[in-house]
Design a protein around this motif. Structure first.
Motif, short mmCIF file in Angstrom:
data_model
loop_
_atom_site.label_atom_id
_atom_site.label_comp_id
_atom_site.label_asym_id
_atom_site.label_seq_id
_atom_site.Cartn_x
_atom_site.Cartn_y
_atom_site.Cartn_z
N ALA B 78 0.85 -1.20 0.00
CA ALA B 78 0.00 0.00 0.00
C ALA B 78 0.88 1.25 0.00
O ALA B 78 0.59 2.24 -0.67
CB ALA B 78 -0.93 0.00 1.21
N ALA B 81 2.36 2.76 -3.26
CA ALA B 81 1.58 3.82 -3.93
C ALA B 81 1.52 5.07 -3.06
O ALA B 81 1.60 6.19 -3.56
CB ALA B 81 0.16 3.31 -4.21
N MET B 85 2.37 9.23 -3.97
CA MET B 85 1.16 10.06 -3.92
C MET B 85 1.23 11.08 -2.78
O MET B 85 0.67 12.16 -2.88
CB MET B 85 -0.10 9.18 -3.79
CG MET B 85 -0.36 8.31 -5.03
SD MET B 85 -1.90 7.35 -4.91
CE MET B 85 -3.03 8.36 -5.91
N GLU B 109 5.23 0.10 -8.85
CA GLU B 109 4.05 0.87 -8.43
C GLU B 109 4.27 2.37 -8.62
O GLU B 109 3.36 3.09 -9.05
CB GLU B 109 3.72 0.55 -6.97
CG GLU B 109 2.40 1.12 -6.49
CD GLU B 109 1.16 0.36 -6.96
OE1 GLU B 109 1.30 -0.71 -7.62
OE2 GLU B 109 0.04 0.84 -6.70
N LYS B 112 3.31 4.48 -11.83
CA LYS B 112 1.98 5.04 -12.09
C LYS B 112 1.94 6.55 -11.82
O LYS B 112 1.06 7.24 -12.30
CB LYS B 112 0.96 4.41 -11.15
CG LYS B 112 0.67 2.97 -11.44
CD LYS B 112 -0.48 2.54 -10.55
CE LYS B 112 -0.64 1.05 -10.62
NZ LYS B 112 -1.48 0.58 -9.52
N TYR B 113 2.86 7.00 -10.99
CA TYR B 113 2.75 8.38 -10.46
C TYR B 113 3.89 9.29 -10.87
O TYR B 113 3.81 10.50 -10.70
CB TYR B 113 2.61 8.33 -8.93
CG TYR B 113 1.55 7.35 -8.50
CD1 TYR B 113 0.20 7.65 -8.71
CD2 TYR B 113 1.89 6.11 -7.97
CE1 TYR B 113 -0.80 6.74 -8.37
CE2 TYR B 113 0.89 5.20 -7.63
CZ TYR B 113 -0.44 5.52 -7.83
OH TYR B 113 -1.40 4.60 -7.51
N ASN B 218 -4.05 15.22 -5.29
CA ASN B 218 -5.50 15.25 -5.11
C ASN B 218 -6.16 13.89 -5.19
O ASN B 218 -7.19 13.65 -4.59
CB ASN B 218 -6.15 16.16 -6.18
CG ASN B 218 -5.74 17.60 -5.99
OD1 ASN B 218 -5.42 18.01 -4.87
ND2 ASN B 218 -5.73 18.37 -7.07
N GLU B 219 -5.57 13.00 -5.98
CA GLU B 219 -6.20 11.69 -6.22
C GLU B 219 -5.88 10.68 -5.13
O GLU B 219 -6.31 9.53 -5.19
CB GLU B 219 -5.75 11.12 -7.57
CG GLU B 219 -6.22 11.91 -8.78
CD GLU B 219 -5.43 13.20 -8.96
OE1 GLU B 219 -4.28 13.28 -8.50
OE2 GLU B 219 -6.00 14.14 -9.54
N LEU B 220 -5.10 11.08 -4.14
CA LEU B 220 -4.71 10.14 -3.08
C LEU B 220 -5.92 9.73 -2.24
O LEU B 220 -6.58 10.58 -1.63
CB LEU B 220 -3.67 10.83 -2.18
CG LEU B 220 -3.21 10.08 -0.93
CD1 LEU B 220 -2.57 8.75 -1.29
CD2 LEU B 220 -2.23 10.93 -0.14
N PRO B 221 -6.24 8.43 -2.21
CA PRO B 221 -7.33 8.00 -1.33
C PRO B 221 -7.04 8.43 0.12
O PRO B 221 -5.90 8.31 0.60
CB PRO B 221 -7.30 6.47 -1.47
CG PRO B 221 -6.72 6.22 -2.84
CD PRO B 221 -5.69 7.32 -3.00
N SER B 222 -8.06 8.90 0.79
CA SER B 222 -7.85 9.45 2.14
C SER B 222 -7.21 8.44 3.09
O SER B 222 -6.44 8.82 3.97
CB SER B 222 -9.19 9.92 2.73
OG SER B 222 -9.74 10.92 1.93
N ILE B 223 -7.54 7.18 2.92
CA ILE B 223 -6.99 6.19 3.87
C ILE B 223 -5.49 6.01 3.70
O ILE B 223 -4.85 5.36 4.52
CB ILE B 223 -7.65 4.80 3.73
CG1 ILE B 223 -7.52 4.29 2.30
CG2 ILE B 223 -9.07 4.79 4.22
CD1 ILE B 223 -7.12 2.85 2.27
N LEU B 224 -4.91 6.56 2.62
CA LEU B 224 -3.46 6.50 2.44
C LEU B 224 -2.81 7.87 2.68
O LEU B 224 -1.60 8.01 2.51
CB LEU B 224 -3.12 6.02 1.02
CG LEU B 224 -3.55 4.59 0.65
CD1 LEU B 224 -3.21 4.31 -0.82
CD2 LEU B 224 -2.90 3.55 1.55
N PHE B 236 -8.99 7.43 11.07
CA PHE B 236 -9.89 7.94 10.03
C PHE B 236 -10.86 6.83 9.66
O PHE B 236 -12.06 7.03 9.49
CB PHE B 236 -9.07 8.38 8.81
CG PHE B 236 -9.91 8.74 7.63
CD1 PHE B 236 -10.73 9.86 7.66
CD2 PHE B 236 -9.88 7.96 6.49
CE1 PHE B 236 -11.52 10.18 6.57
CE2 PHE B 236 -10.66 8.29 5.39
CZ PHE B 236 -11.48 9.40 5.43
#
Lengths: 360, 360
Positions: B78, B81, B85, B109, B112-113, B218-224, B236
């Motif tokens: 996890a 990524a 990010m 991974e 991608k970024y 901006n695209e970072l899922p909040s849980i990460l 969270f």
């Protein structure tokens, strides 16, 4: 000592028989002389745990063959991002039915990835909170999918009908899964954080129709990518093996106890008993319309909120735990998932009646 | 019955004393009459578990005040990524030191970024796999950070020096954390999947310098999102409470047993004993240069690979478990994390010598 009944909304209590078995084999599982949490996820014994858990879940929910079952890390909030990142494809919007706290939280996260079309589903009928019938939801044409949360854990609201659409229906079933019979074939994606009706916190189960596996956006972290997780049999990452094992024990317990149909029967009895106690009294109240009352999470308020502290203290002393309502709502909340026996709800109702008689 | 020694690379064995305590209080924790995994993460008793675990980890690693400690869901993948990010900001590249399987997986991974600048660090010295000295790594000017993995679990390779840079150094310490003393202040981010030296699978600890919290995309899922996790005190999402609790027990066990300095001493003894056994024999071999041999994961091959099956079978019969090497490398691998006592390595070495004498 009186039995303990734990009404926690999640992490919630697990079936006693499951916990006893897990304790017994905690240090020496399967004759290995070691714990199931200390072995490789790729070892034969664990692969059998994993496969059994999936098959048992498939049996319990009659999951059609064209649906993949993924054992993911994290809870529903990870899916709030994973859903749009996996499913939007070329679309720039999706419908989000807003029926409470969690549905709204899903919208907050989705806004990073699209312009969600939020459909306000809450209304008032006879002064009670209710849900507008699904036939009246203004489903959009452009939506990639329609997201809703059939049970709102905090608000104690349940949505009993399905969006009227041919778009994939995506349901956050964290607090409904396995509590009643459902027709999986009507959904595109069902997801559920484990810590209510499945197992301990730290696992999320995703059931996804296989035609939805090819829509992921490039920026989607691999650990949230349904196709990657499917292809790697939910072992792209080292999975939370102990949570997976415990969930498997819960599935076997459910099967041994009559499956989802039997659970639904008891769950309806439990909820009826508790709502009846509330409705028969002016001392307690629940503000959700009968059509939309949750079978799983029953919030209720005391007519004299100054007694809240005393109620909680005396309940605790009777072994009735974790009844304090969510801070957003106040009052009390009794979460009565599958693992809560009818006797637990009976004990709560007995206490409520006594407390009312003493404090009216 | 002979004691069991479990050499699993992860999920790995946990300290016996920790497992015994956890079993004892499995059904009735802290006098609550319920398991620690069945209570709310926001309840007072669990908040103390959470705070104690953080403080104990801070004590063990002497973590400076300007570093945040996050208890995340998922493992290192996890973070593969989450790192770009969270940290790239306006940059479009980062340096990735490639010293083995996991370092290379992080690159996959990251692609991608950004366009990772991959610095090949593996070489050969005297026919053995070795790592090019850090002073010779061509660190780039544009990199947002420099990522490396100081211990490669599969390859059994260790990198003992740090990149020579003023950019934030990001280290995947999944299999090194708590095994030796480190100077946290030299790093921007340290992360570690729990399932080797910390606790059960399903938890990842991130230690992040606080000036790096404002760079997320901006695209970072909040849980990460490190900032979200910090602001929400790693709650969270409903956190994996049981894994957090068990990790806390491991931290207390470490403190009671002399802390990281004492662990490092024993870990060096364990590794020396095993490598000596390998080096004194022509029957076993390890192909990593002495400078870069892992203290945690010791891969070794038999000169007669046709005996691999017999070796594993007889080892298993002696209670020496999970010695099969990773499928990418073959042969054997003994993972000797903190929870493996010196006696376990001694038992392995005794067996290896006997097996050699019988099969030479």
């Amino acid at each position: 000592m009186e039995p303990i009944y734990n009404f926690s909304a999640g992490p919630a209590s697990l079936p006693k028989a499951v916990m006893q078995q897990a304790q017994k084999e905690f240090l020496d599982w399967n004759g290995l002389g070691t714990s199931v949490m200390e072995i490789s996820h790729r070892s034969k014994p664990f692969l059998k745990v994993a496969a059994d858990a999936e098959q048992d879940l498939r049996d319990l929910l009659s999951i059609p063959d064209n649906y993949k079952v993924l054992f993911c890390q994290g809870g529903a909030r990870a899916q709030f991002a994973a859903i749009p990142m996996n499913l939007l494809g070329e679309a720039t919007t999706a419908d989000y039915i807003d029926g409470g706290y969690w549905a709204a939280s899903a919208v907050d996260e989705a806004q990073k990835y699209c312009q969600p079309n939020v459909i306000k589903a809450m209304t008032e009928i006879d002064g009670k909170t209710a849900i507008i019938p699904a036939s009246d939801w203004p489903i959009s044409e452009q939506a990639a999918y329609v997201h809703f949360c059939p049970n709102e854990t905090i608000d104690g609201i349940e949505i009993n009908d399905l969006p009227n659409t041919d778009k994939p229906i995506v349901a956050d079933m964290s607090s409904t899964i396995l509590s009643r019979e459902i027709d999986v074939s009507k959904y595109g994606v069902i997801y559920a954080g484990a810590q209510k009706n499945i197992g301990p916190a730290g696992l999320c189960i995703v059931i996804v129709r296989d035609d939805l596996l090819d829509l992921a956006c490039n920026e989607l972290p691999s650990i949230l990518n349904y196709k990657v997780l499917f292809e790697k049999e939910s072992m792209f990452n080292t999975p939370p093996t102990y949570a997976w094992y415990l969930s498997g024990l819960v599935f076997k317990w459910l099967k041994a106890n009559g499956g989802v149909a039997a659970m639904e029967k008891v769950n309806r009895e439990k909820a009826a008993l508790l709502y009846q106690c509330i409705d028969e009294s002016d001392f307690y109240r629940n503000n959700v319309h009968a059509n939309n009352r949750s079978l799983m999470n029953v919030p209720f308020q005391l007519a004299k909120p100054e007694l809240d502290g005393l109620f909680l203290e005396q309940a605790e002393a009777r072994g009735l735990q974790a009844l304090k309502g969510h801070r957003a709502v106040g009052g009390m909340r009794a979460s009565i998932y599958n693992a809560m026996p009818l006797e637990g709800v009976q004990a709560l109702v007995d206490f409520m009646k006594e407390f009312e008689a003493e404090n009216k």
